[in-house]
Design a protein around this motif. Structure first.
Motif, PDB file in Angstrom:
ATOM      1  N   ASP A  86      -1.186   0.127   8.022  1.00 54.98           N
ATOM      2  CA  ASP A  86      -0.397  -1.205   7.694  1.00 54.98           C
ATOM      3  C   ASP A  86      -1.085  -1.635   6.141  1.00 54.98           C
ATOM      4  O   ASP A  86      -0.306  -1.924   5.392  1.00 54.98           O
ATOM      5  N   ILE A  87      -1.922  -0.095   6.009  1.00 56.46           N
ATOM      6  CA  ILE A  87      -1.901  -0.822   3.716  1.00 56.46           C
ATOM      7  C   ILE A  87      -1.169   0.125   3.520  1.00 56.46           C
ATOM      8  O   ILE A  87      -0.275  -0.530   2.003  1.00 56.46           O
ATOM      9  N   LEU A  88       0.133   0.671   3.585  1.00 57.93           N
ATOM     10  CA  LEU A  88       0.059   1.610   3.202  1.00 57.93           C
ATOM     11  C   LEU A  88       1.954   1.359   3.002  1.00 57.93           C
ATOM     12  O   LEU A  88       2.601   1.236   1.884  1.00 57.93           O
ATOM     13  N   LEU A  89       1.604   0.283   4.684  1.00 57.45           N
ATOM     14  CA  LEU A  89       3.118  -0.102   3.977  1.00 57.45           C
ATOM     15  C   LEU A  89       3.291  -1.654   3.467  1.00 57.45           C
ATOM     16  O   LEU A  89       3.950  -1.623   2.742  1.00 57.45           O
ATOM     17  N   GLU A  90       2.203  -2.192   3.437  1.00 65.50           N
ATOM     18  CA  GLU A  90       1.872  -3.546   2.779  1.00 65.50           C
ATOM     19  C   GLU A  90       2.162  -3.107   1.346  1.00 65.50           C
ATOM     20  O   GLU A  90       2.882  -3.545   0.433  1.00 65.50           O
ATOM     21  N   HIS A  91       1.482  -1.482   1.098  1.00 65.29           N
ATOM     22  CA  HIS A  91       1.666  -1.595  -0.890  1.00 65.29           C
ATOM     23  C   HIS A  91       2.880  -0.928  -1.308  1.00 65.29           C
ATOM     24  O   HIS A  91       4.044  -1.388  -2.534  1.00 65.29           O
ATOM     25  N   ILE A  92       4.031  -0.479   0.192  1.00 65.85           N
ATOM     26  CA  ILE A  92       5.340  -0.056  -0.654  1.00 65.85           C
ATOM     27  C   ILE A  92       6.575  -0.548  -0.583  1.00 65.85           C
ATOM     28  O   ILE A  92       6.865  -1.295  -1.223  1.00 65.85           O
ATOM     29  N   LEU A  93       5.701  -1.699   0.408  1.00 65.32           N
ATOM     30  CA  LEU A  93       6.615  -3.620   0.546  1.00 65.32           C
ATOM     31  C   LEU A  93       6.318  -4.132  -0.863  1.00 65.32           C
ATOM     32  O   LEU A  93       7.729  -5.613  -1.120  1.00 65.32           O
ATOM     33  N   ARG A  94       5.909  -3.731  -1.143  1.00 63.89           N
ATOM     34  CA  ARG A  94       5.361  -4.719  -2.912  1.00 63.89           C
ATOM     35  C   ARG A  94       5.902  -4.620  -3.707  1.00 63.89           C
ATOM     36  O   ARG A  94       6.613  -5.213  -4.350  1.00 63.89           O
TER      37      ARG A  94
END
Length: 161
Positions: free
Chosen positions: A148-156
């Motif tokens: 979730d942390i990685l996905l949120e970072h990329i989607l930002r």
């Protein structure tokens, strides 16, 4: 051609720009690695509090001693470090951390016996076997949080933030 015709034209300029922003943002991964390090440190500390997760550790022979957290020195020494743009490590700088993680046999460096105190009595042993108590464990729920942390970072990166 007889009948109705639908023509669809896709201008992929915006899509290409989005991919470029996402790609650039993914390269700036250090903030996400820091969050991942904090997540794992917190989880490892929960491992101590629970006395082992997912499997409980063998109990300490010390009276009233909570396994591995009598002084909480080892637990409070857990930290993380980000290395470059790809790696975060979590661990301890305590020399005795490895024997507790992996287990092993302790023998005297000099002399015939190890001498130590258990409760209020002194004990002499030729060697002491420490069972493994793996505290540096990443739990299944941690992996979900890391994703979730990685996905949120990329989607930002969608909005160029």
């Amino acid at each position: 051609m007889a009948g109705a015709v639908v023509e669809l034209r896709i201008d992929d300029k915006e899509v290409r720009e989005l991919f470029l922003r996402l790609s650039a943002h993914a390269k700036e991964i250090e903030p996400a690695l820091k969050k991942i390090g904090e997540t794992i440190v917190s989880s490892v500390q929960e491992n101590f509090e629970a006395g082992g997760r997912p499997k409980k550790w063998p109990r300490s022979k010390k009276p009233k001693g909570r396994t591995l957290i009598e002084s909480s020195d080892l637990m409070s020494s857990i930290n993380y470090k980000v290395h470059g743009r790809e790696t975060v490590t979590v661990g301890t700088d305590r020399k005795y951390g490895a024997i507790h993680q992996f287990g092993g046999v302790i023998r005297p460096k000099s002399g015939k016996y190890l001498t130590f105190r258990i409760g209020n009595r002194w004990v002499r042993k030729k060697e002491v076997t420490i069972p493994p108590r793996p505290y540096l464990m990443v739990q299944a729920e941690d992996m979900e949080e890391i994703k979730d942390i990685l996905l949120e970072h990329i989607l930002r990166g969608r909005k160029g933030r």
